[in-house]
Every structure is written in C-alpha cells, then in structure tokens.
Design an enzyme around this catalytic site. Structure first.
Site, short mmCIF file in Angstrom:
data_model
loop_
_atom_site.label_atom_id
_atom_site.label_comp_id
_atom_site.label_asym_id
_atom_site.label_seq_id
_atom_site.Cartn_x
_atom_site.Cartn_y
_atom_site.Cartn_z
N SER A 1 37.46 36.47 48.34
CA SER A 1 38.22 37.51 47.66
C SER A 1 39.60 37.69 48.28
O SER A 1 39.78 37.54 49.48
CB SER A 1 37.48 38.85 47.73
OG SER A 1 38.27 39.85 47.11
N LYS B 1 29.44 38.88 46.65
CA LYS B 1 30.76 38.81 46.00
C LYS B 1 30.70 39.44 44.60
O LYS B 1 31.63 40.13 44.16
CB LYS B 1 31.25 37.36 45.91
CG LYS B 1 32.58 37.19 45.15
CD LYS B 1 33.70 37.99 45.79
CE LYS B 1 35.10 37.82 45.26
NZ LYS B 1 35.39 37.51 43.93
N HIS C 1 30.78 43.08 45.08
CA HIS C 1 32.17 43.40 45.45
C HIS C 1 33.01 43.56 44.18
O HIS C 1 33.76 44.52 44.01
CB HIS C 1 32.75 42.28 46.33
CG HIS C 1 34.24 42.28 46.47
ND1 HIS C 1 35.08 41.84 45.45
CD2 HIS C 1 35.06 42.69 47.46
CE1 HIS C 1 36.33 41.99 45.82
NE2 HIS C 1 36.36 42.48 47.05
N ASN C 2 32.85 42.62 43.26
CA ASN C 2 33.63 42.68 42.02
C ASN C 2 33.22 43.86 41.14
O ASN C 2 34.06 44.47 40.49
CB ASN C 2 33.50 41.37 41.25
CG ASN C 2 34.41 40.29 41.81
OD1 ASN C 2 34.75 40.32 43.00
ND2 ASN C 2 34.80 39.34 40.99
N GLU D 1 34.93 46.64 42.52
CA GLU D 1 36.36 46.44 42.15
C GLU D 1 36.61 46.97 40.73
O GLU D 1 37.56 47.73 40.49
CB GLU D 1 36.67 44.94 42.25
CG GLU D 1 38.02 44.49 41.76
CD GLU D 1 38.11 42.95 41.79
OE1 GLU D 1 37.93 42.36 42.88
OE2 GLU D 1 38.34 42.34 40.72
C1 6PG Z 1 38.84 38.82 44.11
C2 6PG Z 1 38.83 39.04 42.64
C3 6PG Z 1 38.80 37.72 41.95
C4 6PG Z 1 39.24 37.76 40.52
C5 6PG Z 1 38.21 38.32 39.61
C6 6PG Z 1 38.78 39.06 38.45
O1 6PG Z 1 37.95 39.33 44.75
O2 6PG Z 1 39.74 38.14 44.58
O3 6PG Z 1 37.71 39.77 42.26
O4 6PG Z 1 37.53 37.18 42.14
O5 6PG Z 1 40.45 38.38 40.38
O6 6PG Z 1 37.51 37.22 39.14
O7 6PG Z 1 37.74 39.28 37.62
P1 6PG Z 1 37.89 39.65 36.12
O8 6PG Z 1 38.70 38.58 35.47
O9 6PG Z 1 36.50 39.68 35.62
O10 6PG Z 1 38.58 40.97 36.10
#
Ligand code: 6PG
Length: 478
Positions: free
Chosen positions: A134, A188, A191-192, A195
């Site tokens: 990430s 991960k 984590h997302n 996010e």
């Molecule tokens: C990270 C982000 C990265 C990416 C995501 C965006 O941790 O660096 O999460 O993995 O920006 O894939 O996800 P979406 O396209 O689903 O918003």
C-alpha cells in the site's frame, strides 16, 4: 566468473513494469539490491532503462533472459492487476523455475485466489507469497507499507529486501510476516475496506460543509489542513486539504468542482464486505462506503429522483468555528468506529482461516507508507499491545475514553445532517453501530419471537436453557 554466474546475481525480479512496478524496482535498487525487471511491453522496459541510470537494474522483455538473471533460489515478484493477469504471469514464469524458487504476488489479489494459487504452486515445489503493498505510486517509490503472507521460510528469502524498501516509522520498517496462506492479501483487503470507509466519511464532512453550511473550497481547504494538525492527522485528511486548493489547468477553476460525482472501484472494498458477511462480522461503515460508491454510479436516476423530491438542503445555522470543531470531532469518532469494525473482522478471520494474526503488528505496519496511515494508529497499535486478543477496539480502555469524549459530537452532527437533508449515511451508520454495540440489551428478542411466530424457528429464553416454541395464535391475548 562464468557468464552464468555473473548473470545469476540479481537479488529479486519484478514482472510488470507499470508505474507501481517500476517505482518499486527503483526503490529496491536504491537500497543496494540488484533488481531485474521484466515486461512483455518493450516500451515499459525502455521506461525503466531511462529511470535506472546509476543503479544496478537490468530490464528485459524476454522471459528466459529475465529468469536467467536471478540469484537462486529465485524470487520473482509481480505487480500486475488482480485476476487473470496474475495467473498468466504464473503460467509464463513457471516453466523456467526450479523447485524451491519463490513467486510473489504483490497486487491486490482476492485472498481466495491466493489460497488456490499457493496450493497449486506448493504441489510443484514452488513457494508463493501473497503480499499487500500500500502507498500508491509515491509509496512504491519511497517506502510502502508491505503486508506479506505465505510460508515463513519463503518470506525469509526476501525479508532483507522488503525491510529495506518499506516505509520507516521511528526506524521501524513497515513490514512484517503476517501469517500463512493468504494472510497478507486478507489484511490488505481489510486495509482497503477501512480506506473506503474513511474516504466516505471525509466525503460526507465535505458535503456537510458545502451544502449544509455553504463553505467555499478555500474554507474547506483550511478546515482539512487544520484538522490534519490535530487528532485527525493522517494521509487521507492531508491529501483532502490539498485537493481543495488545486486549480484546474483547463478552466482555471477549482479542480474539485470540475470532477464528476461518480466513484468507481476495483473490488477490494466489495470483497471486504463479502468476507464480513460470510464470517458474520458487522462492518456497516465499510459496507456503506462500498454501497455509496455503487449509488454514485446511478447518476441519471439520482437526477430523476432529485426532480421528484424537490427538497432543498436546509442551510445550517450557528457559529462556523463551533460547527467545524464539532464536525472534525464527529469524523474522528466515526474513524475510530470504522477501525473497530475492520479490526474485529481481522480478529474473526484470523481465527477462522488460521492466520494467527498479531493485530498489534498489523496496525504497527500501517503507521507508515500506506493510504490509511494516521496518528490514530499509534493508539490502536497500543490497544493491541495491551491486550493481544482484544475482540473489538471499542472495548479498549483508552479508546473508549476517547469515544466517550467525542460521541456527543457525532450525535449532534448526525442530527444536523438529518435536519438539513444532506446525506451522511456513513456517519449515521457509525453512530448506529456504536449505539448497538454498547447496548447490553437489543430488541432481538422480538426478532426471535417473530421468527418463531411465522416459522416455528423456536426461541431461547432468559430464564431457562434450551429452545422453545409457542403456538402464538392459540389461547388468548393477555
Ligand atoms: C493502496 C491502495 C491501492 C489502490 C486501490 C484503490 O493501499 O495503495 O488501496 O491498493 O489505490 O486499489 O482501490 P479502488 O480502485 O477500489 O478504489
């Protein structure tokens, strides 16, 4: 040295030299490790060659040459889109590998796919690590948070490289082996999910400032910048403040106001929700964030509905500064609640999938490099240090004090949102989760009774063990 020996000296190989892969190659090489890069597209190889001056990097578009460069046991890492591209890379490299070599998938793969791949490769004597990375392009270049899962012995092969390349917080590398199998990709994914939720909550504060209070972009830039100096300090709040001061090169207006209100996704948030449903762990703020992106896509329908329900957004009244302080505190409360949900999911998944996750370590490596890095993570980390088996952050003595101090602000902001008609479902659902989680009693007795009434599903009683059924329509009503 023979030609062969001189070739087999690259510490790690990277498949996929798009911007993320290329940046990670440069980052690793900057720490003194020779890196080989491979991409089918000669233009990507050329782009790497241009950037790699003065570094021990060798790029090629020939898979055989690429594998021949690597030090045995070989470590082949890929940064390609999730799904079919990962299987296609495995298919391409596999014929050139030997038993004991290692394949690393550093993309956002679905954890169940990682399990299948690990099993298939293990049967062939090839190690497989599913690694979450990430931090976006910047993180890849200057230090991401790295979340590796898979066989520990395989992790040891690349540990020095990962520790060097990862972000550092007070000298600690934001990487550690998380657990077997798909532990890294599961972490991960969550984590997302967090996010997504934090992004949605911030977006709701934007809407409340904009449509609720009529603040302009400069005022909102100020609000986020000042929040970023306090308890809300974190990457997502920081970039939000920057977004509100960015001018559009094309029109000269503020760029944010020229961007379509439709948010797409690549799937990790949705997988988090799906997994939580499967594991029966409530994560309503994360679910809501996924659903709000889905709702944003129905732009035409929203327009039609807006024409039917001509309800203007009632302007909120009162003192701006008081409002902004309250809104920031409400956001902070909702973010704590979001982390509580995400971490509770990890705790249950760890048990169910035998990941043996150390949640203190998980949150420790999220303190730097990753998208959700924030000052709050220090406190979350310390909560798990105090109690390793903490099932939910809302039970932590320190965070519960924080939440007690902020919950009234969240309540007030939710009331304001309801009054003004500005949608704030993430804040609302966070408050709802908090109120339900802290309820020693919930009205689920009625749900038991209803199920038994219409379907004889039986119910449990307070005063006796076992299951009971009542013929609800027999006899008189009292
Ligand atoms: C990270 C982000 C990265 C990416 C995501 C965006 O941790 O660096 O999460 O993995 O920006 O894939 O996800 P979406 O396209 O689903 O918003």
């Amino acid at each position: 040295m023979t030609n062969k020996q001189s070739q087999q000296r690259y510490e790690i190989g990277m498949v996929g030299l798009g911007i993320m892969g290329r940046n990670l190659v440069l980052n690793i090489a900057d720490h003194g490790f020779p890196v080989a890069g491979y991409d089918q597209d000669p233009n990507q190889v050329e782009a790497l060659r241009k950037d790699s001056a003065g570094r021990d990097i060798c790029g090629t578009d020939n898979i055989k040459d690429f594998i021949a460069l690597l030090r045995p046991p070989r470590a082949v890492m890929m940064l390609v889109p999730a799904g079919a591209p990962v299987d296609s890379v495995i298919k391409d490299v596999l014929p050139h590998l030997d038993k004991g070599d290692l394949i690393i998938d550093a993309g956002n793969s679905y954890f169940k796919d990682t399990d299948v791949r690990a099993r298939k490769l293990s049967a062939k004597g090839i190690h497989f690590l599913g690694v979450g990375v990430s931090g976006g392009e910047e993180g890849a270049r200057h230090g991401p948070s790295i979340m590796p899962g898979g066989p520990k012995v395989a992790y040891e092969r690349v540990r020095p490289v990962f520790e060097a390349a990862a972000a550092k917080v007070n000298g600690d590398s934001c990487v550690t082996w998380l657990g077997p199998g798909a532990a890294g990709h599961f972490v991960k994914m969550v984590h997302n999910g967090i996010e997504y939720a934090v992004m949605q909550l911030i977006a709701e504060t934007y809407d409340l400032m904009k449509r609720g209070w009529g603040l302009n972009d400069a005022e909102m830039h100020e609000a986020y910048a000042s929040w970023n100096k306090g308890e809300l300090n974190g990457y997502l709040v920081e970039i939000t403040s920057h977004i509100f001061s960015k001018q559009d090169e094309k029109t000269g207006k503020q760029l944010i106001d020229e961007i379509l209100d439709v948010a797409k996704q690549k799937g990790t948030g949705m997988w988090t929700s799906q997994s939580a449903l499967e594991l029966q762990v409530p994560i309503p703020t994360i679910n809501l964030a996924v659903e709000m992106r889905d709702l944003s896509v129905f732009a035409k329908e929203r327009e039609q509905a807006g024409a039917i329900y001509q309800l203007s957004h009632r302007r909120l009244a009162g003192d701006h500064d008081t409002f902004l302080t309250q809104l920031g505190r409400a956001l902070f409360a909702a973010i704590i609640i979001t982390y509580a949900q995400g971490m509770a999911l990890l705790a249950v998944a760890s048990e169910q999938y035998q990941y043996h996750l150390d949640l203190e370590a998980v949150t420790r490596i999220w303190r730097g490099g990753c998208i959700i890095r924030a000052a709050l993570l220090e406190e979350i980390c310390s909560a798990f240090r105090t109690r390793r088996d903490l099932p939910n952050l809302l039970l932590d003595p320190n965070l519960s004090v924080k939440l007690m101090e902020h919950q009234e602000d969240l309540r007030q902001v939710v009331c304001q949102a309801a009054e003004s008609g500005v949608p704030a479902p993430g804040l609302m659902v966070s408050l709802g989760y908090f109120d339900a989680y802290r309820s020693a009693w919930l009205p689920a007795n009625l749900i038991q009774a209803q199920r038994d009434y219409f379907g004889a599903h039986t119910y449990e009683r307070i005063d006796a063990k076992g299951t009971f059924h009542t013929e609800w329509e027999k006899g008189g009503e009292s």
